[in-house]
Motif scaffolding. Structure first.
Motif, PDB file in Angstrom:
ATOM      1  N   GLY A   5     -54.158  47.124  76.928  1.00 30.53           N
ATOM      2  CA  GLY A   5     -53.863  47.921  75.251  1.00 30.53           C
ATOM      3  C   GLY A   5     -52.449  47.390  74.973  1.00 30.53           C
ATOM      4  N   ILE A   6     -51.709  47.633  76.009  1.00 32.50           N
ATOM      5  CA  ILE A   6     -50.012  47.310  75.992  1.00 32.50           C
ATOM      6  C   ILE A   6     -50.125  45.754  75.607  1.00 32.50           C
ATOM      7  CG2 ILE A   6     -47.833  47.254  76.980  1.00 32.50           C
ATOM      8  CD1 ILE A   6     -48.830  49.412  78.655  1.00 32.50           C
ATOM      9  N   GLY A   9     -50.975  44.710  72.215  1.00 29.89           N
ATOM     10  CA  GLY A   9     -49.920  45.247  71.179  1.00 29.89           C
ATOM     11  C   GLY A   9     -48.791  44.333  71.168  1.00 29.89           C
ATOM     12  N   GLU A  12     -49.415  41.201  69.175  1.00 30.69           N
ATOM     13  CA  GLU A  12     -49.396  41.406  67.884  1.00 30.69           C
ATOM     14  C   GLU A  12     -47.947  41.323  67.369  1.00 30.69           C
ATOM     15  OE1 GLU A  12     -51.301  41.697  64.641  1.00 30.69           O
ATOM     16  OE2 GLU A  12     -52.322  41.945  66.357  1.00 30.69           O
TER      17      GLU A  12
ATOM     18  N   GLU B 204     -53.997  45.498  62.013  1.00 33.95           N
ATOM     19  CA  GLU B 204     -52.840  45.041  62.509  1.00 33.95           C
ATOM     20  C   GLU B 204     -52.288  46.425  63.470  1.00 33.95           C
ATOM     21  OE1 GLU B 204     -49.129  42.355  61.604  1.00 33.95           O
ATOM     22  OE2 GLU B 204     -49.044  44.439  60.877  1.00 33.95           O
ATOM     23  N   ARG B 207     -54.633  47.434  66.287  1.00 33.66           N
ATOM     24  CA  ARG B 207     -54.556  46.543  67.363  1.00 33.66           C
ATOM     25  C   ARG B 207     -53.190  46.884  68.127  1.00 33.66           C
ATOM     26  NH1 ARG B 207     -56.551  42.218  64.227  1.00 33.66           N
ATOM     27  NH2 ARG B 207     -54.484  41.560  63.611  1.00 33.66           N
ATOM     28  N   LEU B 208     -52.297  47.119  67.287  1.00 33.66           N
ATOM     29  CA  LEU B 208     -50.920  47.310  67.990  1.00 33.66           C
ATOM     30  C   LEU B 208     -50.870  48.411  68.704  1.00 33.66           C
ATOM     31  CD1 LEU B 208     -47.898  46.630  68.003  1.00 33.66           C
ATOM     32  CD2 LEU B 208     -47.492  47.907  66.059  1.00 33.66           C
ATOM     33  N   THR B 211     -55.083  51.327  71.581  1.00 38.27           N
ATOM     34  CA  THR B 211     -55.594  51.185  72.964  1.00 38.27           C
ATOM     35  C   THR B 211     -54.621  51.123  73.861  1.00 38.27           C
ATOM     36  OG1 THR B 211     -55.596  48.797  72.659  1.00 38.27           O
ATOM     37  CG2 THR B 211     -57.761  49.999  72.197  1.00 38.27           C
ATOM     38  N   ASN B 212     -53.211  51.386  73.209  1.00 39.50           N
ATOM     39  CA  ASN B 212     -52.036  51.507  74.229  1.00 39.50           C
ATOM     40  C   ASN B 212     -52.085  52.535  75.122  1.00 39.50           C
ATOM     41  OD1 ASN B 212     -49.387  51.975  75.005  1.00 39.50           O
ATOM     42  ND2 ASN B 212     -48.731  50.492  73.597  1.00 39.50           N
ATOM     43  N   GLU B 213     -51.978  52.187  76.382  1.00 37.30           N
ATOM     44  CA  GLU B 213     -52.188  53.159  77.594  1.00 37.30           C
ATOM     45  C   GLU B 213     -51.244  54.257  77.431  1.00 37.30           C
ATOM     46  OE1 GLU B 213     -52.906  49.812  78.005  1.00 37.30           O
ATOM     47  OE2 GLU B 213     -54.776  49.799  78.752  1.00 37.30           O
TER      48      GLU B 213
END
Lengths: 212, 387
Positions: A5-6, A9, A12, B204, B207-208, B211-213
């Protein structure tokens, strides 16, 4: 996978970073004092007084009715009514403001003075670079500083100013037609009854310029 | 041992350290000038190590007598002051106040004005939700980037507001019986262009972040607000819906013309910070749907009821409560008229103030760093909390 996920991001942000070199619309800022964005027509900042023609005093539309002073929510307007009268744009004698002060450190740019003014005399300005080192005098605008010409009004709010001019011209035409009809009626009356005393003629409109 | 007893021991211990019989506790005053408090807001927290054992919100630093001012001036003069309640979404504040006064005098609103209100209201919701998510991530320590992405989109919407109402934030747009100025066809085309770009922005943004852990680890299971507590405390808006309660005033009251639009009310199931974050992103997408429908259907016509009065506005004696679903929750205005030009009583029911009351319940047992996050997820604006 941990960290996916990082990375997604980061991809992006990387896309945006690289994109800013090729695509103009990704650059959203301008370098302010040197570059400026195009002004928006409806913008409002602080009020000013409109005058017609050349002379700021003779053409001033304000008749000192003090409605804006009463309706102003933060009460930043101070008006002193005149004792004598001067002709307005249709030639009718009206009072004028001896003093008209707006404290722009109090004004909150709400535009209510513009909405309640029945004489189209007060409008919103668009200037914003008003920084001053004189905290009290520099932010208290008097009648001379507030008076700005109708031509200036046309340059900052062209659409609105044209509408206002049309409205004023219509009103003026109506008043003139009425004066003419009254004069004709008086003349007819005078012709019908010669010994009658001369009818009081309404005052002829004086040229104050503008509003055409 | 009492606080005064510890003080007598001299300087060996800070006066803020107290012992309530469960070991030593440290009293910390977070704010009022703290970057995480979104304004001037103070939390008196009592800590046991890193854990919160007590939290007392202290507000009133930005109190400016809004309600009493409203009672001393005409109905119209309060309109620009409502802009300054929740200064992020001034247009929905205008709407709620206009609705209350219209209810008080039984004023009808023309069709086109209703559509314009929906359009500006939903644009406000989009920019508020984008901004609150951006600030939440900022509170988490991702300094700048996601917030700037939100600001970039907000700027486009604020430009639309400026070209319609004349001001970016203090719009002062709605009047009793319609809207102040009509939108030009060029403005509506510009709105269509911006709205067409919004789904791309939402994609956008998702996505950014989604899902960022790190974000998931920091927010999931943190600051849980149970549905029963949320309901009994009067919490409204995205916070209530994140706890799984299906309550949206747009669906309940159908104020304005909201019954004509097809949109869903996103609901959370856990009531934690992550759900509140996701609810805002989902609501943003629903708002885009409403905007598309409103821009398709907007009719021609007047934007102001010609019978509506600007000056000498004197409602008959009576009372009215107008409420809308503001981006932060239920925003209501309660007015009592005694037949004069000023309201006899003017009361604001601010959403973020009521939502703040459950702050302690959400924070207990969490770490100091989580308090910052939980406060961020409440989405407060101090202009509205303190009035």
């Amino acid at each position: 996978m941990l960290g996916e996920g990082i990375l997604k991001g980061l991809a992006e942000t990387a896309k945006n970073f690289a994109g800013s070199y090729v695509s103009k619309e990704r650059l959203t800022t301008v370098q302010y004092p040197e570059e400026r964005v195009a002004p928006i027509e409806a913008t409002r900042n602080f009020p000013f007084l409109v005058y017609d023609g050349e002379d700021a005093f003779a053409g001033l539309r304000c008749v000192s009715c003090q409605i804006c002073e009463k309706e102003c929510p933060p009460k930043c307007i101070y008006i002193e009514k005149s004792k004598d009268k001067k002709p307005d744009y249709v030639g009718k004698p009206q009072n004028y403001p001896v003093r008209f002060d707006i404290d722009i450190s109090v004004c909150m740019s709400c535009q209510i003075c513009v909405e309640v003014c029945p004489f189209e005399a007060i409008k919103m300005d668009t200037v914003f670079e008003l920084a001053t080192d004189d905290r009290f005098g520099g932010l208290l605008l008097d009648r001379e500083k507030l008076s700005k010409s109708n031509e200036y009004y046309h340059t900052i709010h062209p659409t609105e100013a044209t509408e206002v001019d049309a409205r004023l011209a219509e009103e003026k035409a109506k008043v003139e037609a009425k004066a003419k009809a009254a004069a004709e009626a008086a003349a007819a009356k005078a012709a019908a009854a010669p010994p009658a005393p001369p009818a009081a003629k309404p005052e002829a409109p004086k040229p104050t310029g503008g509003a055409e | 041992m009492s606080a005064s007893a510890t003080r007598q021991e001299g300087w060996s211990k800070a006066p803020a350290i107290v012992d309530y019989g469960e070991g030593e506790l440290l009293e910390v005053s977070m704010g009022p000038h703290h970057p995480s408090t979104h304004g001037v807001f103070r939390m008196d927290v009592t800590l046991q190590g890193e854990q919160i054992t007590k939290l007392k919100p202290v507000f009133g630093y930005l109190h400016r007598n809004h309600e009493k001012l409203g009672e001393g001036q005409s109905y119209l003069a309060s309109m620009p002051y409502t802009d300054r309640l929740d200064y992020i979404c001034s247009l929905t504040n205008n709407w709620a106040y206009a609705l209350a006064v219209e209810k008080l005098v039984g004023q009808e609103v023309p069709e086109r004005a209703e559509y314009l209100r929906v359009i500006v209201g939903e644009l406000t919701r989009v920019q508020n939700h984008a901004l609150s998510v951006g600030f939440l991530i900022q509170d988490m320590g991702a300094s700048g980037t996601p917030l700037m992405y939100a600001f970039k989109e907000r700027e486009k919407i604020l430009d639309l507001f400026e070209s319609l109402t004349g001001s970016r934030m203090m719009c002062n747009y709605m009047r009793f019986g319609g809207c102040r100025v009509d939108a030009t066809p060029a403005w509506l085309d510009e709105v269509r262009r911006v709205v067409a770009g919004l789904p791309k922005f939402a994609d956008e943004f998702e996505r950014l972040l989604c899902t960022n852990e790190i974000l998931m680890a920091r927010t999931q299971g943190v600051g849980v607000l149970p549905a029963e507590l949320a309901m009994s405390a009067g919490v409204t808006g995205p916070m209530l819906r994140a706890s799984g309660v299906n309550y949206d005033i747009r669906k309940v009251d159908h104020y304005g013309i909201y019954d004509r639009f097809d949109f869903k009310v996103p609901l959370g199931s856990h009531g934690d910070v992550y759900d509140r974050f996701m609810i805002r992103l989902l609501e943003l997408r629903e708002s885009i749907k409403i905007l598309e429908q409103a821009l398709r259907d907007i009719p021609d016509g007047p934007v102001m009821d010609p019978k509506a009065k600007i000056r000498n506005f004197r409602p008959k004696p009576g009372e009215a409560y107008g409420r809308i679903e503001a981006p932060k929750g239920e925003l209501g205005f309660y007015l009592i008229s005694d037949g004069s030009g000023n309201p006899y009583r003017y009361r604001v029911r601010p959403p973020s103030f009521v939502n703040l009351t459950v702050l302690e319940d959400m924070c207990l047992g969490h770490n100091v760093a989580d308090v910052v996050l939980i406060l961020g997820s409440v989405d407060i604006v101090l202009g509205e909390v303190d009035r």
